[in-house]
Design an enzyme around this catalytic site. Structure first.
Site, mmCIF file in Angstrom:
data_model
loop_
_atom_site.group_PDB
_atom_site.id
_atom_site.type_symbol
_atom_site.label_atom_id
_atom_site.label_comp_id
_atom_site.label_asym_id
_atom_site.label_seq_id
_atom_site.Cartn_x
_atom_site.Cartn_y
_atom_site.Cartn_z
ATOM 1 N N HIS A 12 14.005 3.820 -0.645
ATOM 2 C CA HIS A 12 14.413 4.197 -2.001
ATOM 3 C C HIS A 12 15.924 4.430 -2.047
ATOM 4 C CE1 HIS A 12 14.042 6.633 -5.829
ATOM 5 N NE2 HIS A 12 15.168 7.127 -5.336
ATOM 6 N N GLU A 13 16.413 5.253 -1.125
ATOM 7 C CA GLU A 13 17.843 5.560 -1.115
ATOM 8 C C GLU A 13 18.673 4.324 -0.787
ATOM 9 O OE1 GLU A 13 18.873 8.237 -2.306
ATOM 10 O OE2 GLU A 13 16.921 9.244 -2.372
ATOM 11 N N HIS A 63 19.687 2.572 -3.983
ATOM 12 C CA HIS A 63 20.878 3.173 -4.595
ATOM 13 C C HIS A 63 22.133 2.785 -3.808
ATOM 14 C CE1 HIS A 63 18.489 5.551 -7.286
ATOM 15 N NE2 HIS A 63 17.994 6.353 -6.360
#
Length: 438
Positions: A7-8, A11
């Site tokens: 997920h990170e 980003h």
């Protein structure tokens, strides 16, 4: 933890792609267990495995011109938060700060994290559906109970349930008491139906062998035929047999929650539920169904919190359809992997489905338009664009970046609520866990 890191990474990749400075990429919260700096970014793992973050410089813009200077407790708090965020900005950062980037770049950066979870969910669900298959009800009989028990019978879980006297409502009673008797033998047992039989026809009408469809037809016919004989044509080890069964009246659950019952015809057979592999074209529809169900469950969380509190601290029975936390998920996983009747493939399939479900929930939860969730940042960027367009149409100057610092009180309230729920789930999962089979 892999799902969080992935997920990170969503980003991180797009933030770097658009030239933003990212000084930290961390998995976990709290004290740092391990870290290593490469280039301008510190990568590491923290002690509490409850999430992760990347730190992008300039997430909060400077104060807008004309902002009131009148001192209040809230303004002082916002100013302090803004100051801490702007302390990360170096004179050399220039346009590399988050708030100076175009609105669409900020939307992509914030959406990329949840999108990575959605990608994982789609991949995992595809692996399960295509590689392992999903349970579908067949017309093959898996079990023929010896007796008929009404829905909710107190003796339903007893090993010798057929030899324990009960009332017509399913309550235990003393033998010889008025209305007290042993459960009646099941019509299926009396008719000679056996596990392994495959139902081919009812009263001469062929039954589809397509999973789910065929059993639904069998079930509907039985429920509508209380007291009326039905001829079951079955295949038993290659031999075709005609067996006459007369369904008896019985109370069954009328909903998934087990809150309502209805009286219908009952035979006393349970179907086999094999795992049937699906084609890739079935994945979107299956995923859509799960998304709708997951959204419904997320919406229900607030109304289920009081029951969760009572289960954690007042000893009330835990709601099996209520929310569970990381400990609860781990406990259920352990029970599944310890269940000897499950094959290795079944256990692996369950594990992959669990990962898929968790990633889907991470996507849906993070897309809520509430600050500090990713959806809150996206909503802020979209609002900024709308505000800019409206100002241009009115012939006014662009108001500039949306001051997300004003939402910090909301962010702290949301974070506090999430932390409280996490602690409540932790307590409930330890002292009154959800268990497979109740």
């Amino acid at each position: 933890m892999f799902s969080i890191a992935f997920h990170e990474a969503g980003h991180f990749y797009w933030a770097r792609k658009f030239g933003m400075r990212v000084p930290q990429f961390m998995v976990g919260f709290g004290p740092t267990v391990f870290s290593r700096r490469r280039g301008e970014t510190e990568y590491g793992v923290k002690a509490i495995p409850m999430g992760g973050y990347i730190r992008i410089v300039g997430m909060i813009p400077p104060a807008e011109e004309g902002e009131s200077k009148r001192a209040t407790r809230m303004r002082s708090f916002i100013a302090e938060v803004r100051g801490q965020a702007l302390n990360d900005v170096r004179p050399t950062d220039g346009d590399r700060v988050f708030y100076k980037k175009p609105w669409w770049q900020r939307v992509i950066v914030m959406f990329a994290g949840p999108f990575h979870n959605l990608v994982l969910a789609v991949v995992f669900f595809t692996v399960v559906l295509v590689g392992f298959g999903i349970p579908e009800i067949s017309t093959r009989i898996a079990e023929v109970p010896d007796c008929v028990l009404p829905a909710g019978a107190e003796t339903a879980r007893a090993e010798n349930a057929c030899s324990i006297p009960i009332t017509p409502d399913g309550e235990r009673c003393a033998a010889g008491a008025p209305g007290c008797a042993l459960p009646p033998r099941s019509p299926a047992t009396d008719a000679g139906l056996e596990p392994g039989d495959t139902i081919l026809a009812l009263d001469g009408e062929p039954v589809s062998q397509e999973t789910d469809v065929g059993w639904k037809r069998v079930q509907e016919s039985i429920q509508l035929s209380a007291g009326e004989p039905v001829v079951f044509t079955v295949d038993r080890d290659g031999e075709r047999l005609d067996l006459t069964v007369t369904p008896t009246e019985n109370q069954v659950y009328a909903d998934e929650e087990g809150e309502r019952t209805k009286t219908v015809g009952f035979v006393g057979i349970q179907p086999a539920v094999p795992d049937v592999r699906q084609s890739v074209t079935e994945v979107p529809g299956h995923l859509g169904t799960i998304v709708v169900r997951s959204v419904d469950r997320l919406i229900e969380i607030p109304e289920r919190v009081p029951q969760l509190f009572r289960a954690a601290f007042l000893g009330e029975e835990r709601d099996p359809l209520g929310p569970i936390g990381v400990v609860g998920v781990s406990r259920i996983s352990g029970e599944v992997f310890a269940f000897e009747e499950f094959s290795a493939g079944k256990k692996i399939s369950f594990f992959i489905q669990l990962l898929a479900g968790m990633n889907l929930v991470l996507f849906l939860f993070n897309m809520l338009p509430i600050y500090p969730l990713d959806g809150g940042h996206i909503a802020g960027a979209l609002y900024e664009k709308v505000r800019s367009v409206v100002a241009r149409l009115r012939g006014r100057p662009d108001p500039g970046p949306f001051d997300i610092a004003r939402l910090m009180p909301v962010a702290y309230a949301v974070a506090g609520a999430f932390l409280t729920l996490s602690l409540l789930l932790l307590v409930a999962d330890v002292v009154n866990p959800v268990r497979l089979g109740g």
